[in-house]
Design a protein around this motif. Structure first.
Motif, PDB file in Angstrom:
ATOM      1  N   VAL A 172       0.916  -1.529   0.019  1.00  0.00           N
ATOM      2  CA  VAL A 172       0.016  -0.446   0.182  1.00  0.00           C
ATOM      3  C   VAL A 172       0.830   1.415  -0.284  1.00  0.00           C
ATOM      4  O   VAL A 172       1.397   1.373   0.701  1.00  0.00           O
ATOM      5  CB  VAL A 172      -1.187  -0.319   1.376  1.00  0.00           C
ATOM      6  CG1 VAL A 172      -1.800   1.193   1.283  1.00  0.00           C
ATOM      7  CG2 VAL A 172      -1.693  -1.358   0.990  1.00  0.00           C
ATOM      8  N   GLU A 173       0.638   2.145  -1.253  1.00  0.00           N
ATOM      9  CA  GLU A 173       1.898   3.304  -1.153  1.00  0.00           C
ATOM     10  C   GLU A 173       0.784   4.361  -0.250  1.00  0.00           C
ATOM     11  O   GLU A 173      -0.105   5.110  -0.098  1.00  0.00           O
ATOM     12  CB  GLU A 173       1.618   4.042  -2.889  1.00  0.00           C
ATOM     13  CG  GLU A 173       2.327   2.463  -3.417  1.00  0.00           C
ATOM     14  CD  GLU A 173       3.892   2.974  -3.342  1.00  0.00           C
ATOM     15  OE1 GLU A 173       4.551   4.348  -3.031  1.00  0.00           O
ATOM     16  OE2 GLU A 173       4.631   1.346  -4.032  1.00  0.00           O
ATOM     17  N   ALA A 174       1.817   5.176   0.639  1.00  0.00           N
ATOM     18  CA  ALA A 174       1.500   6.228   1.030  1.00  0.00           C
ATOM     19  C   ALA A 174       1.192   7.670   0.361  1.00  0.00           C
ATOM     20  O   ALA A 174       1.112   7.365  -0.264  1.00  0.00           O
ATOM     21  CB  ALA A 174       2.846   7.152   1.626  1.00  0.00           C
ATOM     22  N   THR A 175      -0.529   8.064   1.085  1.00  0.00           N
ATOM     23  CA  THR A 175      -0.233   9.089   0.538  1.00  0.00           C
ATOM     24  C   THR A 175      -0.564  10.504   0.612  1.00  0.00           C
ATOM     25  O   THR A 175      -0.023  11.768  -0.247  1.00  0.00           O
ATOM     26  CB  THR A 175      -2.577   9.021   0.081  1.00  0.00           C
ATOM     27  OG1 THR A 175      -2.335   8.778   1.841  1.00  0.00           O
ATOM     28  CG2 THR A 175      -2.913   7.925  -0.267  1.00  0.00           C
ATOM     29  N   ASN A 176       0.504  10.812   1.252  1.00  0.00           N
ATOM     30  CA  ASN A 176       1.389  11.557   2.530  1.00  0.00           C
ATOM     31  C   ASN A 176       2.918  11.394   3.248  1.00  0.00           C
ATOM     32  O   ASN A 176       2.133  10.108   3.759  1.00  0.00           O
ATOM     33  CB  ASN A 176       0.297  12.177   3.400  1.00  0.00           C
ATOM     34  CG  ASN A 176       0.679  13.719   3.130  1.00  0.00           C
ATOM     35  OD1 ASN A 176       1.489  14.662   2.172  1.00  0.00           O
ATOM     36  ND2 ASN A 176      -0.060  14.165   4.581  1.00  0.00           N
ATOM     37  N   ARG A 177       3.857  11.714   3.065  1.00  0.00           N
ATOM     38  CA  ARG A 177       4.679  11.851   4.467  1.00  0.00           C
ATOM     39  C   ARG A 177       4.903  12.886   4.932  1.00  0.00           C
ATOM     40  O   ARG A 177       4.723  14.269   4.273  1.00  0.00           O
ATOM     41  CB  ARG A 177       5.458  11.575   3.156  1.00  0.00           C
ATOM     42  CG  ARG A 177       7.171  11.706   4.095  1.00  0.00           C
ATOM     43  CD  ARG A 177       8.157  10.832   3.576  1.00  0.00           C
ATOM     44  NE  ARG A 177       8.431  10.093   3.057  1.00  0.00           N
ATOM     45  CZ  ARG A 177       8.894   8.688   2.884  1.00  0.00           C
ATOM     46  NH1 ARG A 177       9.511   8.996   3.897  1.00  0.00           N
ATOM     47  NH2 ARG A 177       8.953   8.029   2.524  1.00  0.00           N
TER      48      ARG A 177
ATOM     49  N   LEU B  47      -9.437  11.802   5.774  1.00  0.00           N
ATOM     50  CA  LEU B  47     -10.229  10.539   6.593  1.00  0.00           C
ATOM     51  C   LEU B  47      -9.739   9.385   5.447  1.00  0.00           C
ATOM     52  O   LEU B  47      -9.972   9.380   4.192  1.00  0.00           O
ATOM     53  CB  LEU B  47     -11.558  10.716   6.647  1.00  0.00           C
ATOM     54  CG  LEU B  47     -12.040   9.289   6.548  1.00  0.00           C
ATOM     55  CD1 LEU B  47     -12.175   8.409   8.032  1.00  0.00           C
ATOM     56  CD2 LEU B  47     -13.416   9.624   6.807  1.00  0.00           C
ATOM     57  N   GLY B  48      -9.340   7.703   5.639  1.00  0.00           N
ATOM     58  CA  GLY B  48      -9.082   7.098   5.180  1.00  0.00           C
ATOM     59  C   GLY B  48      -7.682   7.174   4.677  1.00  0.00           C
ATOM     60  O   GLY B  48      -7.315   5.958   3.107  1.00  0.00           O
ATOM     61  N   ALA B  49      -6.859   7.839   4.765  1.00  0.00           N
ATOM     62  CA  ALA B  49      -5.131   7.831   4.150  1.00  0.00           C
ATOM     63  C   ALA B  49      -4.156   7.392   4.262  1.00  0.00           C
ATOM     64  O   ALA B  49      -4.398   6.720   5.601  1.00  0.00           O
ATOM     65  CB  ALA B  49      -4.763   9.836   3.973  1.00  0.00           C
TER      66      ALA B  49
ATOM     67  N   ILE C 156       7.099   5.229   9.774  1.00  0.00           N
ATOM     68  CA  ILE C 156       6.042   3.990  10.450  1.00  0.00           C
ATOM     69  C   ILE C 156       5.118   4.448   9.065  1.00  0.00           C
ATOM     70  O   ILE C 156       5.213   5.608   8.706  1.00  0.00           O
ATOM     71  CB  ILE C 156       5.582   4.647  11.597  1.00  0.00           C
ATOM     72  CG1 ILE C 156       4.924   6.274  11.672  1.00  0.00           C
ATOM     73  CG2 ILE C 156       6.353   3.941  13.092  1.00  0.00           C
ATOM     74  CD1 ILE C 156       4.022   6.275  13.359  1.00  0.00           C
ATOM     75  N   LYS C 157       4.825   3.477   9.012  1.00  0.00           N
ATOM     76  CA  LYS C 157       3.210   4.154   7.977  1.00  0.00           C
ATOM     77  C   LYS C 157       1.953   3.893   8.429  1.00  0.00           C
ATOM     78  O   LYS C 157       1.733   2.151   9.327  1.00  0.00           O
ATOM     79  CB  LYS C 157       3.302   2.851   6.691  1.00  0.00           C
ATOM     80  CG  LYS C 157       2.269   3.744   5.469  1.00  0.00           C
ATOM     81  CD  LYS C 157       2.948   2.451   4.431  1.00  0.00           C
ATOM     82  CE  LYS C 157       3.972   2.663   3.758  1.00  0.00           C
ATOM     83  NZ  LYS C 157       4.573   1.993   2.460  1.00  0.00           N
ATOM     84  N   ALA C 158       0.994   4.328   8.600  1.00  0.00           N
ATOM     85  CA  ALA C 158      -0.617   3.969   8.899  1.00  0.00           C
ATOM     86  C   ALA C 158      -2.082   4.551   7.880  1.00  0.00           C
ATOM     87  O   ALA C 158      -1.268   5.564   7.989  1.00  0.00           O
ATOM     88  CB  ALA C 158      -0.418   4.922  10.884  1.00  0.00           C
TER      89      ALA C 158
END
Length: 403
Positions: free
Chosen positions: A36-41, A107-109, A221-223
């Motif tokens: 799952v790719e991150a939509t924001n960092r 929401l959902g990011a 971390i990725k959430a």
């Protein structure tokens, strides 16, 4: 908490859990890991500042200027206290619990959080209502001119080498309006990724809601933020979370009571303004994390550090106004005899090598040649004359008069 296992191990039941970074798809979906790719960092910081009593105060903060889910800046409150301290424009650096929310998430990011620990301690960081996976640990590359990562404001012009990260002082408004000491990170520079084998005491390959962020490292971390609302993130050391190392993150549209003040209008320019670019607030040149904008001298404003230990963006001075250095004056002006004056009005004298055969100019009120006989000379002469005339007779009286 401890668990005592009293039943014998049942080998007939297969163990399907595989503790590795190739987590099952469902777990990956829950923690935002795997494919799952991150939509924001976002880059966040762990700091150790000081409260209004000078006591050590662990703090959270941002590395980059804060933005909401629409990409609009989240700015410092518009009040006299913050403006007097130069805290104007987008929020960046350390913040206390009562300050505006700087972590606003769609929401959902799926987000990756880089947690930059520039403090001297390890901090177990806990996010409420969300699970996450550990992506990586990297070294922080510090500026070679920094002392344990820090460069004091008065040393910025001379100590900064520019080859890595450093942090420096910024004001911190406490809950009661008093002043503490915070920090902001400049030129954040990441180093090599570290291997899990270097940290055998930490088991990281499972879904979690706490991760130990080690000093001098970037813990990523990725959430998956799938629950709307207002939540906390903080250090799980009780003394730290109770002493300001706790902040809000909000998933969804940011409510008005969590926002900061109205943001001042700034120049619409691409990238960082070069030296000499115009500015309208401290956020343009004094309180930003980019090294290219640190201490930028603006066209009609400059960062003043003469009164406070941190920069305040103030107007440059016109001709005739008092000054202590050329930096305070408008361009094409000099600071001469305590006044800003145009360079065209200043005509420097050509230096002339002294000729040994030429006598030195006579000071006003003096004569050339021998030194002038003055009042002090007369007093000295009269005292010497009296001593010569009176002392012999006094000695004679002491000898001839019986006692």
């Amino acid at each position: 908490m401890a668990f005592d296992v009293t039943l014998p191990f049942d080998s007939s039941r297969p163990d399907t859990f595989k503790p590795s970074f190739d987590l099952p798809a469902e777990v990956a979906r829950q923690v935002g890991h795997g494919d799952v790719e991150a939509t924001n960092r976002r880059r966040l910081g762990l700091f150790e500042g000081h409260d209004n009593q000078g006591r050590l105060q662990p703090l959270l903060g941002t590395i980059d200027p804060a933005e909401d889910i629409n990409g609009d800046p989240i700015c410092w409150p518009n009040d006299e206290k913050h403006e007097a301290l130069g805290l104007v424009g987008p929020m960046v650096g350390t913040a206390t619990w009562h300050g505006p929310t700087t972590e606003n998430i769609k929401l959902g990011a799926v987000e990756e959080w880089e947690i930059w620990n520039v403090s001297a301690d390890a901090h177990p960081i806990h996010l409420h209502m969300v699970h996450f996976g550990l992506v990586s640990r990297k070294e922080i590359v510090f500026d070679s001119g920094a002392v344990e990562g820090e460069i004091e404001p008065e040393d910025l012009e001379t100590a900064v080498v520019g080859d890595g990260t450093y942090y420096t002082d910024m004001p911190l408004v406490m809950h009661d309006g008093s002043l503490g000491e915070g920090y902001r990170v400049v030129n954040p520079t990441a180093g090599a990724e570290l291997s899990e084998e270097d940290f055998p005491e930490y088991i990281n390959n499972f879904p979690r809601d706490v991760v130990v962020a080690l000093p001098g490292q970037i813990t990523t971390i990725k959430a998956h933020f799938d629950k709307p609302g207002r939540f906390n993130w903080h250090c799980h050391i009780l003394a730290h979370e109770d002493h300001e190392m706790m902040r809000i993150f909000h998933v969804g549209d940011l409510p008005a009571d969590q926002r900061g003040g109205e943001c001042p209008m700034v120049d619409e320019t691409d990238g960082d303004p070069p030296a000499g670019a115009s500015c309208k607030s401290d956020a343009d040149c004094c309180f930003v994390s980019s090294p290219n904008r640190l201490g930028v001298t603006c066209a009609n404003r400059y960062c003043d550090t003469s009164v406070l230990a941190f920069g305040v963006c103030v107007h440059k001075k016109e001709a005739g106004e008092s000054c202590t250095s050329i930096n305070e004056c408008m361009s094409e002006m000099l600071c001469t005899e305590g006044k800003c004056s145009p360079k065209a009005d200043y005509i420097p004298e050509d230096p002339v090598d002294p000729d040994p055969s030429t006598p030195s100019p006579t000071p006003p009120g003096a004569t050339s040649g021998a030194r002038r006989f003055g009042p002090i000379d007369a007093v000295v002469f009269f005292t010497l004359l009296c001593s010569v005339a009176v002392l012999p007779n006094l000695n004679l009286m002491l000898v001839t008069v019986p006692w």
